[in-house]
Design an enzyme around this catalytic site. Structure first.
Site, PDB file in Angstrom:
ATOM      1  CG  ASN A 120      -0.243   0.216   2.515  1.00 55.88           C
ATOM      2  OD1 ASN A 120       0.986   0.271   2.576  1.00 55.88           O
ATOM      3  ND2 ASN A 120      -0.997   0.347   3.587  1.00 55.88           N
ATOM      4  CE  LYS A 121       3.632   1.973   4.267  1.00 59.10           C
ATOM      5  NZ  LYS A 121       4.525   1.149   5.045  1.00 59.10           N
TER       6      LYS A 121
END
Ligand SMILES: *Cc1c(COP(=O)(O)O)cnc(C)c1O
Length: 394
Positions: free
Chosen positions: A190-191
């Protein structure tokens, strides 16, 4: 939600077809391009930012019984790596506007607790060495690093940045994650860019980079390898009990491909943040996140709003459930570390010990933000928030 393009997929497939899956040419190239992009001498690819945070502390020589200052408003990893050394994470409160640890808070802590002797800081009461500060750029908003470095240098404490939320975030054109001695970026799913799982330790210090490379792969010295290649390619030397933290070429190929779109991702994220801001402009129950001062680039990893829950008839948990019922997944970044059982039970923290983080936590909700979101998606999320607020206002 990660943005995976056909080009990303092709880059990974190419590695799968090449026959070389583990750390190799792709990982080396990813390190070179990443170092150049953020503007540092060395980047060491690892299989997580947690590994990079761990080996960053190893490389600066953290010892058992020493203290490391960590903001309470962060992910588990920032403090758990301190415990790997049997050292103490000292949790500090954050600024109510930015949710970042500020240089002023660190300065006040050090003025109260630190005594500097022979170029090292020691806690006046416990005698423990205060070795490092690990600031976190919360949500992608840079900590004031020039001021943080000034305070740290004055007290002879090392800074390692947790830059997991950044990329690209900067202060007056200089990338964050380049101020501290050994800094960590994350490529978790999710970065801002992803390799599935992955991280990067970056440093300008040759000794830190050498140590991190050795510890990242079983404590095997590459120098020894190179020195003795005359003996045959089978020869290597173990110089320390290292870890298995290397990044695969499969992951690195994805990282290299994602790097090409860093600018595009930033533009998308920034536009969404601006759009949210405009849709909440007339809602005084919703506090929108800070953009930082002029000259600061926010990476907009997260868009955390704060609800003034005292003016609502429903709780934050009920608000999150109501959003979910409308098909919108939200989360909370973060429950402050000092409120978790491990830190309460082992270090005696109570929630009110760090009152700003506790108070801000009570209204925190992270709204969806990913580059592929359409204007309609953003409008749907914001109107759902605004409608819920209108329905449940006291
Ligand atoms: C995601 C994250 C990490 C850990 O990253 P991994 O790559 O999952 O190990 C560390 N610190 C912060 C603040 C994070 O959000």
């Amino acid at each position: 939600m990660p943005s995976i393009s056909e080009e990303d997929i092709a880059a990974v497939v190419e590695v799968l077809r090449s026959g070389w899956l583990t750390t190799g040419a792709r990982a080396k190239q990813f390190e070179r391009e990443f170092a150049e992009y953020v503007g540092v001498k060395h980047a060491v690819a690892m299989n997580s930012a947690t590994a990079a945070l761990h080996l960053g502390l190893d490389a600066i020589g953290l010892q058992r019984g020493e203290d490391v200052l960590v903001p309470t408003m962060t992910f588990a990893a920032t403090a758990e790596v301190v415990r790997y050394f049997d050292a103490r994470p000292v949790l500090l409160d954050v600024d109510p506007d930015t949710l970042n640890l500020t240089p002023a808070t660190v300065e006040a802590y050090l003025e109260e607790h630190a005594e500097v002797r022979d170029g090292a800081a020691y806690d006046r009461k416990t005698g423990a060495r205060i070795r490092a500060i690990v600031p976190v750029h919360f949500g992608g908003l840079p900590v004031d690093m020039p001021a943080m470095m000034e305070v740290a240098n004055r007290f002879s404490v090392t800074v390692n940045e947790d830059a997991a939320h950044t990329l690209p975030a900067s202060i007056d054109g200089r990338s964050v994650g380049t101020y501290g001695k050994a800094n960590a970026f994350s490529f978790y799913a999710n970065k801002n860019i992803t390799t599935g799982e992955g991280g990067m330790l970056v440093t300008d210090d040759d000794a830190v980079a050498d140590r991190a490379r050795i510890m990242c792969l079983h404590g095997i010295s590459r120098d020894a390898w190179q020195r003795f290649t005359a003996q045959g390619s089978w020869y290597y030397e173990i110089v320390a009990p290292g870890y298995k933290y290397n990044l695969t070429d499969i992951a690195a190929a994805l990282g290299l491909s994602q790097m090409k779109r860093v600018g595009e991702f930033l533009e998308g994220r920034t536009n969404i943040a601006r759009h949210y801001d405009s849709l909440f402009a007339d809602n005084e129950i919703v506090r929108t996140p800070s953009w930082g001062r002029e000259g600061v680039v926010h990476s907009w990893h997260l868009y955390p709003i704060r609800l003034r829950t005292e003016q609502l008839s429903i709780s934050r948990a009920e608000f999150i459930d109501a959003m979910k019922a409308k098909g919108i997944g939200t989360s909370v970044h973060y429950t402050p570390l000092h409120m978790h059982p491990y830190y309460r039970e082992n270090y005696g923290y109570t929630p009110d010990d760090l009152p700003v983080a506790k108070a801000q936590y009570e209204g925190l909700i992270t709204l969806p933000l990913y580059p592929k979101m359409t204007s309609e998606d953003v409008e749907y999320v914001a109107s759902t928030v605004n409608d819920l607020v209108a329905q449940h206002r006291r």
